[in-house]
Enzyme design. Structure first.
Site, PDB file in Angstrom:
ATOM      1  CE1 TYR A   1     -41.996 -22.181   3.817  1.00 61.82           C
ATOM      2  CE2 TYR A   1     -42.156 -24.341   2.782  1.00 61.82           C
ATOM      3  CZ  TYR A   1     -41.461 -23.434   3.559  1.00 61.82           C
ATOM      4  OH  TYR A   1     -40.231 -23.766   4.075  1.00 61.82           O
TER       5      TYR A   1
ATOM      6  CB  ALA B   1     -38.482 -18.968   6.591  1.00 59.70           C
TER       7      ALA B   1
ATOM      8  CB  THR C   1     -38.407 -25.303   1.341  1.00 58.84           C
ATOM      9  OG1 THR C   1     -39.306 -26.398   1.529  1.00 58.84           O
ATOM     10  CG2 THR C   1     -39.092 -24.299   0.420  1.00 58.84           C
TER      11      THR C   1
ATOM     12  CB  ILE D   1     -34.389  -9.780   8.356  1.00 63.25           C
ATOM     13  CG1 ILE D   1     -35.558 -10.773   8.332  1.00 63.25           C
ATOM     14  CG2 ILE D   1     -33.317 -10.231   9.341  1.00 63.25           C
ATOM     15  CD1 ILE D   1     -35.158 -12.174   7.860  1.00 63.25           C
TER      16      ILE D   1
END
Length: 304
Positions: A134, A68, A109, A45
C-alpha cells in the site's frame, strides 16, 4: 473554476461535497459506484481517455483525487490492482492536468514512511521508506505525478475518519458499545485526521490557486494537531461517544492497551507516523484543529 472530485462517495469525497456547497465553484463529483441521495457522475480514472474527455468537455481547472486502493492488508496479495489505482490512475490525472494547464490535488499517506526508525514528526523531505505494498504504491503515485510536470499539491495524511463510510472511529463506537472488554494497540503512535478538516484545507488550497500567481507545487502534510496511540484514540472515542449519546449510558467497556504483535498482520504498520504540518500552515495559512476537538465535532455531526 470547475473542479473534478474523484472517489466522491468515500469519506473525504463526501466531506468535499459538504464543503463545496458553500463555495462559488462548480464541482463535478465522480466515482465508479453510485450512492443513494447524491448525484455522482461515473468516471473510471484508470481510463486516461475518459478522464481527458471529461475534463476537456467540462473545462475542468483542477482535480481533487480522493480515490485510492486503501485496504492495507489486502494490498499485499493484490499488488497489481493497488499499483493500478494508486500509481497508474494518479498519473492519468496528472497527465491530463498537464495538458490542460490545471492543478492536481492528490491525497497520499503516512504509509510512505515506516521502515526507518524515527521519533520526531515526519517532514515532507523525509525519504519514503514504506513497509508494504500500500505505502509503496502510494509513493509510486507521488513520483508519477512529480514526473508528469503538472502543477500539483500532494497531501500526505493519516488515520482518516469521518461520519461517512467505514473507519476506525465508527468501528470503535460499535465495539465499545457492544463488547465488555477490548484490546487496542498502544505501540503505534500518530494523529487522527477528521476528513472534514482535510476537505476545508483542500478548498483553501484551491482558492489560493485561483487568485495567485501559482508557485506552490509540492508535497505537504496534513493531519489534526497532537499525538496519540490507537489505544488513546479509542479511549477518547468511548468517552466522547458516551457524552454525545452515541454509546448507551449503560454500556461498560474495559479498554486495555496491547502490543501490535497481538494482532498479526501481513504488513508492518508505521510505529510512529506523526506528520509535521508546519509547511502547509505557513504556505496556505491553514488552521489545524486539535485532534480531540475534531473528534467531538465529528461525533456531534453523527448525532445530526
Amino acid at each position: 473554476m470547475t473542479i473534478l472530485v474523484t472517489g466522491a462517495n468515500g469519506q473525504l469525497g463526501n466531506e468535499m461535497r459538504l464543503v463545496a456547497a458553500s463555495t462559488g465553484d462548480r464541482y463535478i463529483f465522480t466515482d465508479v459506484s453510485s450512492m443513494e441521495g447524491v448525484e455522482t457522475v461515473y468516471l473510471d480514472i484508470c481510463d486516461r481517455d475518459a478522464v481527458r474527455k471529461m475534463c476537456a468537455d467540462n473545462g475542468v481547472g483542477a482535480i481533487v483525487n480522493c480515490a485510492a486502493y486503501t485496504n492495507v492488508d489486502a494490498a499485499e496479495s493484490n499488488e497489481a490492482l493497488a499499483e493500478k489505482l494508486n500509481a497508474d490512475a494518479p498519473e492519468n490525472l496528472a497527465v491530463v492536468m498537464k495538458e490542460l494547464g490545471g492543478l492536481l490535488v492528490q491525497i497520499s499517506t503516512d504509509y510512505v514512511f515506516g521502515k526507518e526508525p524515527y521519533n520526531k514528526p515526519c517532514r515532507e523531505d523525509q525519504k519514503g521508506t514504506p513497509t508494504g505494498v500500500y505505502g509503496l504504491t502510494k509513493l509510486h503515485g507521488e513520483q508519477r505525478i512529480q514526473a508528469s510536470g503538472c502543477e500539483h499539491v500532494i497531501i500526505r495524511t493519516a488515520w482518516l475518519y469521518s461520519e461517512f463510510g467505514k473507519n476506525f472511529c465508527k468501528t470503535m463506537l460499535n465495539l465499545t458499545a457492544t463488547k465488555p472488554q477490548l484490546k487496542v494497540v498502544f505501540d503505534q503512535v500518530g494523529t487522527p485526521t477528521y476528513a472534514l478538516d482535510l476537505a476545508k484545507a483542500i478548498v483553501r488550497i484551491l482558492d489560493a490557486y485561483k487568485v495567485e500567481n501559482w508557485d506552490r507545487t509540492g508535497i505537504y502534510h496534513f493531519s489534526n494537531e497532537g499525538v496519540c496511540s490507537w489505544f488513546d484514540f479509542t479511549k477518547m472515542i468511548y468517552a466522547c461517544g458516551k457524552e454525545a449519546g452515541l454509546i448507551p449510558a449503560g454500556a461498560d467497556c474495559d479498554i486495555q492497551p496491547c502490543h501490535s504483535d497481538e494482532f498479526p498482520s501481513p504488513v508492518t504498520r508505521p510505529a510512529y507516523s506523526v506528520l509535521d504540518k508546519t509547511l502547509i500552515k505557513q504556505t496556505f495559512g491553514v488552521e489545524v484543529p486539535y485532534w480531540t476537538d475534531s473528534l467531538k465535532a465529528c461525533l456531534s455531526n453523527m448525532c445530526k
